[in-house]
Design a protein around this motif. Structure first.
Motif, PDB file in Angstrom:
ATOM      1  N   ALA A  62     -83.751 -60.559 -13.974  1.00 16.33           N
ATOM      2  CA  ALA A  62     -84.795 -60.205 -13.006  1.00 16.33           C
ATOM      3  C   ALA A  62     -84.411 -60.712 -11.618  1.00 16.33           C
ATOM      4  CB  ALA A  62     -86.140 -60.790 -13.435  1.00 16.33           C
ATOM      5  N   GLU A  63     -83.853 -61.907 -11.554  1.00 20.12           N
ATOM      6  CA  GLU A  63     -83.412 -62.474 -10.269  1.00 20.12           C
ATOM      7  C   GLU A  63     -82.294 -61.630  -9.660  1.00 20.12           C
ATOM      8  OE1 GLU A  63     -83.052 -65.864  -7.445  1.00 20.12           O
ATOM      9  OE2 GLU A  63     -84.406 -65.760  -9.151  1.00 20.12           O
ATOM     10  N   VAL A  64     -81.347 -61.195 -10.491  1.00 22.22           N
ATOM     11  CA  VAL A  64     -80.246 -60.356 -10.012  1.00 22.22           C
ATOM     12  C   VAL A  64     -80.784 -59.038  -9.470  1.00 22.22           C
ATOM     13  CG1 VAL A  64     -78.256 -58.996 -10.790  1.00 22.22           C
ATOM     14  CG2 VAL A  64     -78.446 -61.397 -11.429  1.00 22.22           C
ATOM     15  N   GLN A  65     -81.733 -58.428 -10.194  1.00 24.42           N
ATOM     16  CA  GLN A  65     -82.318 -57.173  -9.723  1.00 24.42           C
ATOM     17  C   GLN A  65     -83.033 -57.375  -8.401  1.00 24.42           C
ATOM     18  OE1 GLN A  65     -84.774 -55.832 -12.946  1.00 24.42           O
ATOM     19  NE2 GLN A  65     -83.044 -55.074 -14.146  1.00 24.42           N
ATOM     20  N   LYS A  66     -83.744 -58.485  -8.252  1.00 24.65           N
ATOM     21  CA  LYS A  66     -84.444 -58.790  -6.999  1.00 24.65           C
ATOM     22  C   LYS A  66     -83.435 -58.931  -5.856  1.00 24.65           C
ATOM     23  CE  LYS A  66     -87.041 -62.410  -4.767  1.00 24.65           C
ATOM     24  NZ  LYS A  66     -87.049 -63.862  -4.747  1.00 24.65           N
TER      25      LYS A  66
END
Length: 152
Positions: A62-66
């Motif tokens: 999720a952090e990478v997508q953000k």
């Protein structure tokens, strides 16, 4: 010593028995005891359990997508109006209150836009001058005009 009853699928028991034979362990109970101790040591050293690892992987994804979204957004803003004399580009540096031109210029320079627009053309021309033996580059010192370049 005390007896512990473990309820699990027969296929797991068969797999454990195979691993007991492969590893040369005395018994299934000894093998399971060693596995439990090993897992406990991993947990105590900060290694994550399978369930914790899956949760952490989801958090990191999720952090990478953000971060990808933020990067894409920043690149789209940069790509839309990157010319120094573009109206939309300049509007991002204006404030509701008056500001001196020097302050505005400092903000534009600090954004890196000037460097992005000037660096490549200047470097290209310097390399062209070096090919013509008009300028030369020395690592650690930089660029200079050659004697030939100083001749008129």
């Amino acid at each position: 010593m005390d007896r512990v009853v473990v309820y699990c699928p027969k296929t797991d028991i068969e797999q454990w028995d195979e691993e007991v034979e492969e590893n040369g362990v005395r018994s299934r109970s000894t093998y399971l005891y060693e596995l439990i101790q090993e897992a406990r040591a991993y947990r105590n050293e900060g290694f994550l359990s399978h369930h914790q690892a899956e949760n952490r992987i989801e958090e990191l994804e999720a952090e990478v997508q953000k971060l990808h979204r933020e990067l894409k957004e920043n690149n789209s803003h940069r790509g839309k109006s990157s010319r120094l004399d573009d109206v939309e580009f300049l509007q991002q540096f204006l404030k509701p209150e008056y500001q001196p031109l020097e302050e505005l210029l400092k903000r534009v320079v600090a954004s890196g836009a000037v460097d992005r627009q000037l660096r490549r053309p200047i470097e290209n021309q310097l390399y062209y001058l070096a090919e013509q033996n008009i300028a030369e580059y020395e690592r650690g010192h930089g660029w200079r005009l050659t004697q030939k370049g100083g001749e008129n």
